[in-house]
Scaffold this motif. Structure first.
Motif, PDB file in Angstrom:
ATOM      1  N   GLY A   1      40.702  31.153  23.594  1.00 19.09           N
ATOM      2  CA  GLY A   1      39.596  31.813  24.273  1.00 19.09           C
ATOM      3  C   GLY A   1      40.139  32.506  25.505  1.00 19.09           C
ATOM      4  N   PRO A   2      39.391  33.464  26.045  1.00 18.10           N
ATOM      5  CA  PRO A   2      39.884  34.183  27.221  1.00 18.10           C
ATOM      6  C   PRO A   2      39.663  33.385  28.492  1.00 18.10           C
ATOM      7  CG  PRO A   2      37.719  34.985  26.651  1.00 18.10           C
ATOM      8  CD  PRO A   2      38.085  33.967  25.597  1.00 18.10           C
ATOM      9  N   PRO A   3      40.522  33.557  29.489  1.00 20.32           N
ATOM     10  CA  PRO A   3      40.263  32.928  30.784  1.00 20.32           C
ATOM     11  C   PRO A   3      39.128  33.644  31.507  1.00 20.32           C
ATOM     12  CG  PRO A   3      42.193  34.335  30.921  1.00 20.32           C
ATOM     13  CD  PRO A   3      41.766  34.339  29.479  1.00 20.32           C
ATOM     14  N   LEU A   4      38.416  32.904  32.300  1.00 25.32           N
ATOM     15  CA  LEU A   4      37.304  33.487  33.057  1.00 25.32           C
ATOM     16  C   LEU A   4      37.718  33.508  34.536  1.00 25.32           C
ATOM     17  CD1 LEU A   4      34.609  34.537  31.930  1.00 25.32           C
ATOM     18  CD2 LEU A   4      33.523  32.531  32.914  1.00 25.32           C
ATOM     19  N   HIS A   5      38.474  34.532  34.913  1.00 19.71           N
ATOM     20  CA  HIS A   5      39.157  34.545  36.207  1.00 19.71           C
ATOM     21  C   HIS A   5      38.224  34.443  37.426  1.00 19.71           C
ATOM     22  CE1 HIS A   5      42.740  35.770  34.011  1.00 19.71           C
ATOM     23  NE2 HIS A   5      42.125  36.840  33.558  1.00 19.71           N
ATOM     24  N   ASP A   6      37.380  35.461  37.604  1.00 24.84           N
ATOM     25  CA  ASP A   6      36.742  35.700  38.902  1.00 24.84           C
ATOM     26  C   ASP A   6      35.751  34.642  39.376  1.00 24.84           C
ATOM     27  OD1 ASP A   6      38.274  37.933  39.022  1.00 24.84           O
ATOM     28  OD2 ASP A   6      36.679  39.350  38.565  1.00 24.84           O
ATOM     29  N   PRO A   7      34.924  34.046  38.506  1.00 27.35           N
ATOM     30  CA  PRO A   7      33.978  33.055  39.032  1.00 27.35           C
ATOM     31  C   PRO A   7      34.648  31.843  39.658  1.00 27.35           C
ATOM     32  CG  PRO A   7      33.904  33.120  36.645  1.00 27.35           C
ATOM     33  CD  PRO A   7      34.695  34.306  37.076  1.00 27.35           C
ATOM     34  N   LEU A   8      35.924  31.625  39.377  1.00 28.87           N
ATOM     35  CA  LEU A   8      36.616  30.505  40.011  1.00 28.87           C
ATOM     36  C   LEU A   8      36.796  30.732  41.504  1.00 28.87           C
ATOM     37  CD1 LEU A   8      39.291  29.649  37.317  1.00 28.87           C
ATOM     38  CD2 LEU A   8      37.168  28.448  37.821  1.00 28.87           C
ATOM     39  N   ALA A   9      36.902  32.007  41.910  1.00 28.36           N
ATOM     40  CA  ALA A   9      36.989  32.300  43.345  1.00 28.36           C
ATOM     41  C   ALA A   9      35.668  32.008  44.041  1.00 28.36           C
ATOM     42  CB  ALA A   9      37.385  33.758  43.567  1.00 28.36           C
ATOM     43  N   VAL A  10      34.573  32.035  43.288  1.00 31.97           N
ATOM     44  CA  VAL A  10      33.269  31.624  43.815  1.00 31.97           C
ATOM     45  C   VAL A  10      33.158  30.104  43.768  1.00 31.97           C
ATOM     46  CG1 VAL A  10      30.763  31.821  43.566  1.00 31.97           C
ATOM     47  CG2 VAL A  10      32.233  33.782  43.007  1.00 31.97           C
ATOM     48  N   ALA A  11      33.536  29.537  42.639  1.00 32.27           N
ATOM     49  CA  ALA A  11      33.371  28.090  42.437  1.00 32.27           C
ATOM     50  C   ALA A  11      34.146  27.273  43.465  1.00 32.27           C
ATOM     51  CB  ALA A  11      33.813  27.712  41.030  1.00 32.27           C
ATOM     52  N   VAL A  12      35.310  27.744  43.872  1.00 29.86           N
ATOM     53  CA  VAL A  12      36.146  26.941  44.765  1.00 29.86           C
ATOM     54  C   VAL A  12      35.502  26.750  46.130  1.00 29.86           C
ATOM     55  CG1 VAL A  12      37.530  28.809  45.777  1.00 29.86           C
ATOM     56  CG2 VAL A  12      38.548  26.545  45.451  1.00 29.86           C
ATOM     57  N   ILE A  13      34.622  27.651  46.546  1.00 31.41           N
ATOM     58  CA  ILE A  13      33.982  27.471  47.852  1.00 31.41           C
ATOM     59  C   ILE A  13      32.879  26.422  47.791  1.00 31.41           C
ATOM     60  CG2 ILE A  13      34.510  29.882  48.376  1.00 31.41           C
ATOM     61  CD1 ILE A  13      31.530  30.478  48.349  1.00 31.41           C
ATOM     62  N   LEU A  14      32.522  26.001  46.562  1.00 30.95           N
ATOM     63  CA  LEU A  14      31.545  24.924  46.395  1.00 30.95           C
ATOM     64  C   LEU A  14      32.213  23.553  46.444  1.00 30.95           C
ATOM     65  CD1 LEU A  14      29.518  26.490  43.454  1.00 30.95           C
ATOM     66  CD2 LEU A  14      28.844  26.422  45.865  1.00 30.95           C
ATOM     67  N   ASP A  15      33.536  23.523  46.419  1.00 28.01           N
ATOM     68  CA  ASP A  15      34.272  22.266  46.447  1.00 28.01           C
ATOM     69  C   ASP A  15      33.951  21.515  47.737  1.00 28.01           C
ATOM     70  OD1 ASP A  15      36.071  20.244  45.918  1.00 28.01           O
ATOM     71  OD2 ASP A  15      37.806  21.364  46.627  1.00 28.01           O
ATOM     72  N   GLY A  16      33.362  20.349  47.590  1.00 27.03           N
ATOM     73  CA  GLY A  16      33.043  19.543  48.759  1.00 27.03           C
ATOM     74  C   GLY A  16      31.637  19.701  49.284  1.00 27.03           C
ATOM     75  N   ILE A  17      30.856  20.663  48.743  1.00 27.98           N
ATOM     76  CA  ILE A  17      29.468  20.807  49.169  1.00 27.98           C
ATOM     77  C   ILE A  17      28.623  19.750  48.469  1.00 27.98           C
ATOM     78  CG2 ILE A  17      27.434  22.311  49.166  1.00 27.98           C
ATOM     79  CD1 ILE A  17      29.245  24.697  49.369  1.00 27.98           C
ATOM     80  N   ALA A  18      27.928  18.947  49.223  1.00 33.38           N
ATOM     81  CA  ALA A  18      27.126  17.867  48.651  1.00 33.38           C
ATOM     82  C   ALA A  18      26.103  18.409  47.661  1.00 33.38           C
ATOM     83  CB  ALA A  18      26.411  17.099  49.760  1.00 33.38           C
ATOM     84  N   GLY A  19      26.069  17.836  46.479  1.00 31.27           N
ATOM     85  CA  GLY A  19      25.110  18.238  45.467  1.00 31.27           C
ATOM     86  C   GLY A  19      25.507  19.462  44.676  1.00 31.27           C
ATOM     87  N   ALA A  20      26.596  20.113  45.064  1.00 29.82           N
ATOM     88  CA  ALA A  20      27.007  21.333  44.368  1.00 29.82           C
ATOM     89  C   ALA A  20      28.497  21.317  44.086  1.00 29.82           C
ATOM     90  CB  ALA A  20      26.645  22.555  45.216  1.00 29.82           C
TER      91      ALA A  20
END
Length: 365
Positions: free
Chosen positions: A263-282
């Motif tokens: 399957g193809p990698p889904l590059h760009d949303p990971l740059a969004v997802a990483v800022i959610l790392d550590g946010i409570a509930g998200a």
């Protein structure tokens, strides 16, 4: 720009995020195409009021380079379901718009997310250096490390292993404007606030057949087939079908060019997802340390700027991101080595379902 669609979707519909605006840039296609595509995608996900500002049509010192072999001539080929944009792009100059939007937020809260060439971002900090002190962080999808940094499949071209996707050494977003990238990585304020998501990480997140079914049919959709008579089935909504059509177009080009078949990698949303790392509930956990070591890792990143785009295609290291692990405790660029992939897909699906709900409320199937 297929994966930009998913990055925009998550930015617009994750409950912990407030998308202030989008600037477009040269890259996978020309600036008029990327601007039109952004407006069309915002209409498709039911968020046409988010402002779009046309940005740079060329690099800081280099001409634009596009990727029609991967993304098609429009930068977003593969579907006929993209709607005509409801709104037009904003007319305010993009650098001033970015500065105004970011400085209007409380200090230390806003993230700047880069999912394409870094020209716009470099110009922003060149003209408004005070923004670097104000923002919480800069997250970018770009670069490639290699050397076993992760166990992700990096792909082959002409049966040769490589770490880059646009050349043997370099990832596209960095290579098209390496001077812009180097300006950011060498900025003494930004380098301690930056998160880099390289191909070594994005290639861990492959949109397999199971993921494609999830995106088309939603949670609880079972093991329903994505393809019916060689075409994407109707699925749960027009938006879902459109996104999966884009995904499958990208899957074919990634398979044909790089030999990655799962399957193809889904590059760009990971740059969004990483800022959610550590946010409570998200939280989407990202692991920025080597396996077996429970400590924070930070890096110095240098971009090779010598050589032309043409020379890069012939083996030059132009655009290569060379990383150096810093001594423990020293601040630098964060580069995760892994993440909770299952949680990522679940959060993305939740954002997609929220977009579907807005579309349904607006009478869009």
């Amino acid at each position: 720009m297929m994966y930009d669609a998913f990055a925009i979707l998550m930015s617009a519909y994750h409950p912990s995020l407030n998308l202030l605006g989008i600037t477009t840039v040269h890259g996978n296609s020309s600036l008029p195409h990327t601007t039109h595509n952004a407006l069309s995608l915002l209409t498709a996900i039911g968020a046409p009021s988010i402002p779009v500002y046309p940005g740079s049509a060329n690099g800081l010192t280099r001409p634009a380079v596009h990727a029609p072999a991967i993304h098609g001539a429009s930068g977003l080929d593969g579907t006929t379901l993209l709607p005509t944009p409801i709104n037009t792009h904003a007319t305010e100059p993009f650098i001033e718009a970015m500065s105004t939007a970011l400085l209007s937020t409380p200090k230390g809260t806003a993230w700047l997310i880069a999912t394409g060439a870094l020209t716009n971002i470099a110009l922003l900090f060149e003209q408004h250096p005070e923004v670097a002190e104000h923002i919480k962080g800069l997250s970018l999808m770009g670069g490639a490390i290699g050397g076993g940094f992760t166990n992700a499949p990096m792909g082959k071209v002409d049966d040769r292993e490589r770490i880059g996707n646009w050349s043997a050494w370099a990832e596209f977003n960095i290579l098209v404007d390496p001077e812009a990238a180097q300006a950011l990585f060498s900025n003494p304020v930004l380098r301690t606030k930056m998160v880099m998501i390289p191909l070594d990480v994005t290639h861990l997140v492959l949109a397999t057949g199971e993921v494609q079914s999830l995106l088309l049919h939603g949670k609880g959709g079972g093991a329903a087939s994505v393809l019916e008579d060689g075409k994407v089935g109707e699925g749960k909504s027009t938006l879902r079908k459109m996104l999966v059509e884009l995904l499958l177009f990208f899957a074919k080009t990634y398979k044909d060019v790089f030999g990655i078949e799962e399957g193809p990698p889904l590059h760009d949303p990971l740059a969004v997802a990483v800022i959610l790392d550590g946010i409570a509930g998200a939280e989407i956990p990202f692991y920025d340390f080597e396996d077996g070591k429970d400590r924070k890792e930070r890096y110095d990143v240098h971009v090779v700027t010598e050589g032309s785009h043409e020379e890069a295609q012939n083996g030059a290291e132009t655009g290569r991101t060379i990383v150096k692990l810093l001594p423990e405790g020293e601040e630098g660029v964060k580069i995760p080595r892994n993440l909770d992939v299952k949680r990522f897909w679940g959060v993305l699906e939740d954002s997609l379902e929220r977009a579907n709900a807005v579309n349904r409320a607006n009478g869009v199937s």
